[in-house]
Design an enzyme around this catalytic site. Structure first.
Site, PDB file in Angstrom:
ATOM      1  N   ASP A 305      42.164 -25.332  44.032  1.00 20.25           N
ATOM      2  CA  ASP A 305      43.197 -26.266  44.513  1.00 20.25           C
ATOM      3  C   ASP A 305      43.668 -25.920  45.916  1.00 20.25           C
ATOM      4  OD1 ASP A 305      44.817 -26.558  41.246  1.00 20.25           O
ATOM      5  OD2 ASP A 305      42.961 -27.380  42.047  1.00 20.25           O
ATOM      6  N   ARG A 397      51.956 -36.857  43.342  1.00 18.32           N
ATOM      7  CA  ARG A 397      51.702 -36.341  41.982  1.00 18.32           C
ATOM      8  C   ARG A 397      52.055 -34.854  41.888  1.00 18.32           C
ATOM      9  NH1 ARG A 397      46.057 -36.461  40.729  1.00 18.32           N
ATOM     10  NH2 ARG A 397      46.876 -35.187  39.039  1.00 18.32           N
TER      11      ARG A 397
HETATM   12  C1  EPZ Z   1      43.205 -27.465  35.690  1.00 19.16           C
HETATM   13  O1  EPZ Z   1      42.354 -28.576  35.488  1.00 19.16           O
HETATM   14  C2  EPZ Z   1      44.206 -27.894  36.745  1.00 19.16           C
HETATM   15  N1  EPZ Z   1      44.967 -29.044  36.261  1.00 19.16           N
HETATM   16  C3  EPZ Z   1      43.465 -28.273  38.029  1.00 19.16           C
HETATM   17  O2  EPZ Z   1      44.449 -28.597  39.012  1.00 19.16           O
HETATM   18  C4  EPZ Z   1      42.672 -27.060  38.511  1.00 19.16           C
HETATM   19  O3  EPZ Z   1      41.940 -27.411  39.670  1.00 19.16           O
HETATM   20  C5  EPZ Z   1      41.709 -26.618  37.395  1.00 19.16           C
HETATM   21  O4  EPZ Z   1      42.455 -26.344  36.189  1.00 19.16           O
HETATM   22  C6  EPZ Z   1      40.936 -25.367  37.774  1.00 19.16           C
HETATM   23  O5  EPZ Z   1      41.827 -24.347  38.073  1.00 19.16           O
HETATM   24  C7  EPZ Z   1      45.989 -28.831  35.401  1.00 19.16           C
HETATM   25  O6  EPZ Z   1      46.265 -27.717  34.996  1.00 19.16           O
HETATM   26  C8  EPZ Z   1      46.773 -30.040  34.972  1.00 19.16           C
HETATM   27  P1  EPZ Z   1      39.136 -26.785  33.969  1.00 19.16           P
HETATM   28  P2  EPZ Z   1      41.329 -28.592  34.224  1.00 19.16           P
HETATM   29  O7  EPZ Z   1      39.043 -27.289  32.592  1.00 19.16           O
HETATM   30  O8  EPZ Z   1      41.955 -27.943  33.061  1.00 19.16           O
HETATM   31  C9  EPZ Z   1      34.544 -27.959  33.705  1.00 19.16           C
HETATM   32  C10 EPZ Z   1      45.476 -29.909  40.665  1.00 19.16           C
HETATM   33  O9  EPZ Z   1      45.131 -30.252  41.805  1.00 19.16           O
HETATM   34  N2  EPZ Z   1      34.825 -28.315  32.301  1.00 19.16           N
HETATM   35  O10 EPZ Z   1      39.511 -25.353  34.199  1.00 19.16           O
HETATM   36  O11 EPZ Z   1      40.826 -29.973  34.064  1.00 19.16           O
HETATM   37  C11 EPZ Z   1      35.241 -28.897  34.687  1.00 19.16           C
HETATM   38  O12 EPZ Z   1      34.467 -30.052  34.913  1.00 19.16           O
HETATM   39  C12 EPZ Z   1      44.473 -29.943  39.526  1.00 19.16           C
HETATM   40  O13 EPZ Z   1      46.631 -29.499  40.361  1.00 19.16           O
HETATM   41  C13 EPZ Z   1      33.766 -28.673  31.468  1.00 19.16           C
HETATM   42  O14 EPZ Z   1      32.609 -28.709  31.888  1.00 19.16           O
HETATM   43  O15 EPZ Z   1      40.158 -27.675  34.800  1.00 19.16           O
HETATM   44  C14 EPZ Z   1      35.360 -28.048  35.921  1.00 19.16           C
HETATM   45  O16 EPZ Z   1      34.131 -28.077  36.619  1.00 19.16           O
HETATM   46  C15 EPZ Z   1      43.112 -30.442  39.963  1.00 19.16           C
HETATM   47  N3  EPZ Z   1      34.030 -28.997  30.184  1.00 19.16           N
HETATM   48  C16 EPZ Z   1      35.568 -26.633  35.366  1.00 19.16           C
HETATM   49  O17 EPZ Z   1      35.128 -26.682  33.998  1.00 19.16           O
HETATM   50  C17 EPZ Z   1      35.301 -28.978  29.670  1.00 19.16           C
HETATM   51  O18 EPZ Z   1      35.481 -29.274  28.461  1.00 19.16           O
HETATM   52  C18 EPZ Z   1      37.008 -26.153  35.373  1.00 19.16           C
HETATM   53  O19 EPZ Z   1      37.770 -27.135  34.732  1.00 19.16           O
HETATM   54  C19 EPZ Z   1      36.363 -28.618  30.524  1.00 19.16           C
HETATM   55  C20 EPZ Z   1      36.102 -28.278  31.830  1.00 19.16           C
END
Ligand code: EPZ
Length: 418
Positions: A305, A397
């Site tokens: 982020d 947001r």
């Molecule tokens: C959280 O998103 C944050 N959002 C994101 O912040 C942050 O960038 C991200 O974690 C990584 O730190 C909130 O907490 C609300 P992940 P999240 O699941 O939970 C893949 C901001 O700007 N993945 O850790 O959705 C995914 O595609 C936002 O505040 C799968 O493949 O992130 C990504 O490439 C943006 N399958 C990676 O893992 C799944 O089932 C990390 O995603 C889940 C995730």
């Protein structure tokens, strides 16, 4: 939609008090449905994502009272177990309600959260974990229906330390019979904050903040009060604003440890940064220099982020900086907009090379996503001339009254409706 209008070139001087963490308050608010009692969360930022979360809580039948940064949630009257598509689309992270609603009612129905500006946002890890705990998940017309006759504790190995999946498992596991163990859990500070709230509500969770989390299920949760940790990405964003525009600013209500990787990059670039307790002082008085490659990684690595805010700083540093975005597939959408302002950046898949130019110039640009929009504000603060940043709703947001915070330290910035 709204726009930010910025006339660049002002040095930034003064103090900013950092607000509570968006990525902590969202899961903690979702967790308030577990107890069926009245919980109070302090230090909640005024953000549109928080507004969206409150709409979902009300739709489920919870009673909400909001006074400034305090949000009281009485979930005793909760009757719903499904979230309509219109509310799911407002905020991708609504999927965090899945584990909480399932734990409370034994059933949860919602549409797939779908992709967002950062690319496809799969939830396969969330679903496979809940299935291993005894949830039956079927899909009917784009909506997923999760049901269980009773969740059971399970050992869950996450192939990716997913923040959302870790949170959903923690929430569901509080109601499971037996113990749930999460291996390769996400280690973000927001996970630890969620554990703190849940344990205050009577849960028995240990290990959050590390790669192994253990949840002893079955405890009856009760009302709890909790204060949200400071937002580390907002902290990093304001640090980058000073780095790009020059000046000297004191940030209050900060966890310096949570932004340590950003601090070391900005120090390497030439900023002077001091830390005392929950305050961080940053000054930047000369042109910065390029830094070693910036690789985004799960916490405690460099936060994805903060990638675009730091890129906006490096756009005018002396030399070339390489960025490698290892977390999301499509997190360079701000590059095209920065180039409209004169930045010289090449991207190739997950790699971006930023060739520093002496100065950016104002332009008409569009926020592509939350943190990409923040990067445009940072770039505009140091640019020569006037910048108009359209689609400001993306930025609202995650940043509470950013124009007031930056205006208060000398930036020439205003928000324009329409
Ligand atoms: C959280 O998103 C944050 N959002 C994101 O912040 C942050 O960038 C991200 O974690 C990584 O730190 C909130 O907490 C609300 P992940 P999240 O699941 O939970 C893949 C901001 O700007 N993945 O850790 O959705 C995914 O595609 C936002 O505040 C799968 O493949 O992130 C990504 O490439 C943006 N399958 C990676 O893992 C799944 O089932 C990390 O995603 C889940 C995730």
């Amino acid at each position: 939609m709204g726009s930010f209008i910025i006339n660049g070139g002002n040095r930034l001087c003064g103090n900013i008090c950092v607000h509570g963490a968006k990525n902590s308050v969202l899961p903690v608010l979702a967790a308030t449905v577990l107890s069926g009692e009245r919980s109070v969360i302090y230090g909640c930022p005024e953000l549109t994502d928080v507004d969206s979360t409150i709409k979902i809580l009300r739709y489920l039948g919870c009673r909400i009272r909001r006074e400034g940064g305090s949000i009281e949630v009485d979930s005793s009257g909760m009757t719903g177990d499904s979230i309509p598509d219109v509310l799911m689309r407002e905020m991708r992270s609504s999927v965090i309600f899945l584990g909480a609603i399932l734990a409370r009612t034994g059933r949860a129905e919602m549409t797939y959260p779908g992709g967002c500006e950062l690319g496809p946002r799969p939830i396969d890890l969330h679903l496979s974990a809940l299935r291993s705990m005894g949830a039956e998940i079927t899909e009917r017309g784009g909506r997923m229906i999760c049901e269980t006759v009773g969740l059971k504790g399970a050992d869950i190995d996450l192939s990716i330390p997913s923040v959302g999946a870790t949170e959903n498992i923690m929430l569901a596991a509080t109601a499971a019979e037996g113990t749930t163990r999460i291996f390769n859990a996400a280690r973000e500070p927001e996970i630890y904050d969620l554990q703190q709230f849940l344990n205050r509500a009577g849960a028995r969770i240990s290990g959050a903040g590390g790669p192994y989390i253990e949840i002893e299920g079955g405890a009856k949760l009760h009302a709890a009060e909790h204060s949200i940790i400071p937002d580390r990405i907002v902290t990093a964003t304001y640090m980058c604003a000073v780095a790009a525009a020059g000046g000297e600013v004191l940030l209050e209500n900060v966890c310096p440890r949570h932004v340590a990787t950003v601090t070391s990059v900005l120090r390497e670039a030439g900023c002077r940064i001091g830390e005392t307790g929950d305050r961080l002082h940053i000054s930047s008085e000369r042109r910065l220099n390029a830094v070693h490659p910036v690789r985004t990684m799960p916490y405690p690595g460099f936060p994805t982020d903060a990638q675009s805010p730091v890129m906006a700083v490096m756009a005018t540093a002396d030399g070339a900086t390489v960025f490698i975005e290892n977390i999301f597939e499509n997190r360079y959408r701000h590059v095209g907009e920065l180039m409209r302002m004169g930045a010289d950046i090449r991207t190739e898949g997950r790699v971006a090379v930023v060739f520093g130019v002496p100065r950016l110039h104002g332009a008409e640009v569009e926020a592509t996503d939350l943190r990409g929009g923040a990067a445009l504000i940072i770039a505009a603060l140091g640019a020569e001339g006037r910048t108009v940043i359209r689609r400001a709703k993306h930025i609202e947001r995650g940043y509470e009254q950013i124009e007031k915070a930056l205006g208060g330290i000398g930036a020439d910035i205003e928000f324009q409706e329409g």
